[in-house]
Motif scaffolding. Structure first.
Motif, short mmCIF file in Angstrom:
data_model
loop_
_atom_site.label_atom_id
_atom_site.label_comp_id
_atom_site.label_asym_id
_atom_site.label_seq_id
_atom_site.Cartn_x
_atom_site.Cartn_y
_atom_site.Cartn_z
N GLY A 177 0.79 -1.22 0.00
CA GLY A 177 0.00 0.00 0.00
C GLY A 177 0.82 1.27 0.00
O GLY A 177 0.26 2.38 -0.03
N LEU A 178 2.14 1.11 0.03
CA LEU A 178 3.01 2.28 0.08
C LEU A 178 3.32 2.75 -1.34
O LEU A 178 4.01 2.08 -2.10
CB LEU A 178 4.31 1.94 0.81
CG LEU A 178 5.29 3.09 1.00
CD1 LEU A 178 4.72 4.11 1.98
CD2 LEU A 178 6.64 2.57 1.51
N THR A 179 2.79 3.89 -1.71
CA THR A 179 3.01 4.45 -3.05
C THR A 179 3.52 5.88 -2.91
O THR A 179 3.31 6.53 -1.88
CB THR A 179 1.72 4.46 -3.86
OG1 THR A 179 0.77 5.35 -3.23
CG2 THR A 179 1.11 3.06 -3.96
N LEU A 180 4.19 6.35 -3.95
CA LEU A 180 4.64 7.74 -3.95
C LEU A 180 3.45 8.68 -3.87
O LEU A 180 3.53 9.75 -3.27
CB LEU A 180 5.48 8.01 -5.20
CG LEU A 180 6.83 7.27 -5.27
CD1 LEU A 180 7.52 7.55 -6.59
CD2 LEU A 180 7.74 7.68 -4.12
N ARG A 181 2.35 8.29 -4.47
CA ARG A 181 1.15 9.13 -4.41
C ARG A 181 0.63 9.25 -2.98
O ARG A 181 0.25 10.34 -2.54
CB ARG A 181 0.05 8.54 -5.31
CG ARG A 181 -1.25 9.34 -5.29
CD ARG A 181 -2.22 8.81 -6.32
NE ARG A 181 -1.72 8.99 -7.68
CZ ARG A 181 -2.39 8.65 -8.77
NH1 ARG A 181 -3.59 8.08 -8.65
NH2 ARG A 181 -1.87 8.86 -9.96
N ALA A 182 0.64 8.11 -2.24
CA ALA A 182 0.17 8.15 -0.84
C ALA A 182 1.10 9.01 0.02
O ALA A 182 0.64 9.75 0.89
CB ALA A 182 0.10 6.73 -0.29
N ILE A 183 2.39 8.92 -0.24
CA ILE A 183 3.35 9.73 0.52
C ILE A 183 3.14 11.21 0.21
O ILE A 183 3.15 12.06 1.11
CB ILE A 183 4.79 9.30 0.19
CG1 ILE A 183 5.02 7.85 0.62
CG2 ILE A 183 5.80 10.21 0.88
CD1 ILE A 183 6.29 7.24 0.08
N ALA A 184 2.96 11.52 -1.08
CA ALA A 184 2.74 12.92 -1.48
C ALA A 184 1.49 13.48 -0.83
O ALA A 184 1.47 14.63 -0.37
CB ALA A 184 2.65 13.00 -3.00
N LYS A 185 0.43 12.67 -0.79
CA LYS A 185 -0.81 13.12 -0.16
C LYS A 185 -0.59 13.43 1.31
O LYS A 185 -1.08 14.44 1.83
CB LYS A 185 -1.90 12.05 -0.33
CG LYS A 185 -3.24 12.45 0.26
CD LYS A 185 -4.28 11.35 0.03
CE LYS A 185 -5.62 11.75 0.64
NZ LYS A 185 -6.63 10.67 0.44
#
Length: 216
Positions: free
Chosen positions: A29-37
């Motif tokens: 579930g760890l994505t660059l998009r989730a981190i950016a959010k």
């Protein structure tokens, strides 16, 4: 209404945020998009620091190692057996503190040279005890890979301490394996009491190193 301001974005902050999110959703579930959010920035902003997810995982593993390093044993006065036990216990504890910690560590490349400091001490300890460099490398990497593989399997059942994935009920497994009595009884030796099993396995690795190279 006040607008939420984005934090000053740097590599360290991205990695710290990624490690925090890892415990919430795991590696898948760890994505660059989730981190950016989470950081309140657009995903492309992260690419200034990491070209892809693998580069991020490399830095995450390096940060995990940095945090673990303070608890690593010193080599002064220690035997290679004592060092191997203490360092692999420390590695297991560090990996278990993150959901999918072993999967993050596996196959990653440390950035920088911090790990080389401890590696140099470890190899010196072994070579001073009479091992060749090749033997020292084989002994220590075998123990390391045992620990990494053990924790990978352990976290497949218990993603975090106190959690247990559905489908790993020992009694239910024994009923399904009723026609295979030894296999049924082995369930408790595979999926329970991981602390004891880890220690026994590590002792087997050390005994194997001693037997193979004849250096105690």
């Amino acid at each position: 209404m006040a607008t939420r301001r984005s934090p000053k974005l740097d590599k360290k902050l991205v990695v710290e945020t990624a490690l925090a999110l890892l415990n919430e959703g795991g590696l898948d579930g760890l994505t660059l998009r989730a981190i950016a959010k989470e950081l309140n920035v657009q995903a492309p902003a992260l690419y200034w620091h990491f070209k892809n997810k693998q580069e991020l995982l490399d830095e995450m593993a390096t940060e995990m190692y940095r945090r673990m390093k303070d608890g690593m044993p010193g080599t002064l006065g220690a035997t290679w057996q004592e060092w191997l036990v203490a360092s692999n216990r420390g590695l297991r504890a560090a990996l278990l503190s993150y959901r999918d910690g072993a999967r993050v560590f596996s196959g990653t490349r440390f950035t920088g040279t911090l790990h080389a400091v401890e590696m140099e001490k470890m190899l010196r300890l072994f070579t001073d005890a009479g091992y060749t460099l090749a033997q020292a490398v084989r002994a220590t990497t075998t123990a390391y890979m045992y620990t990494l593989g053990f924790v990978t399997e352990e976290q497949g059942v218990q993603p975090l301490p106190g959690e247990r994935r559905e489908g790993y009920d020992i009694d239910e497994r024994a009923r399904r394996m009723a026609d295979f009595p030894l296999t049924a009884a082995a369930g408790a030796e595979i999926f329970e009491d991981y602390d004891r099993h880890f220690e026994e396995g590590l002792a087997l690795v050390i005994a194997g190193i001693e037997a193979r190279y004849g250096i105690g």
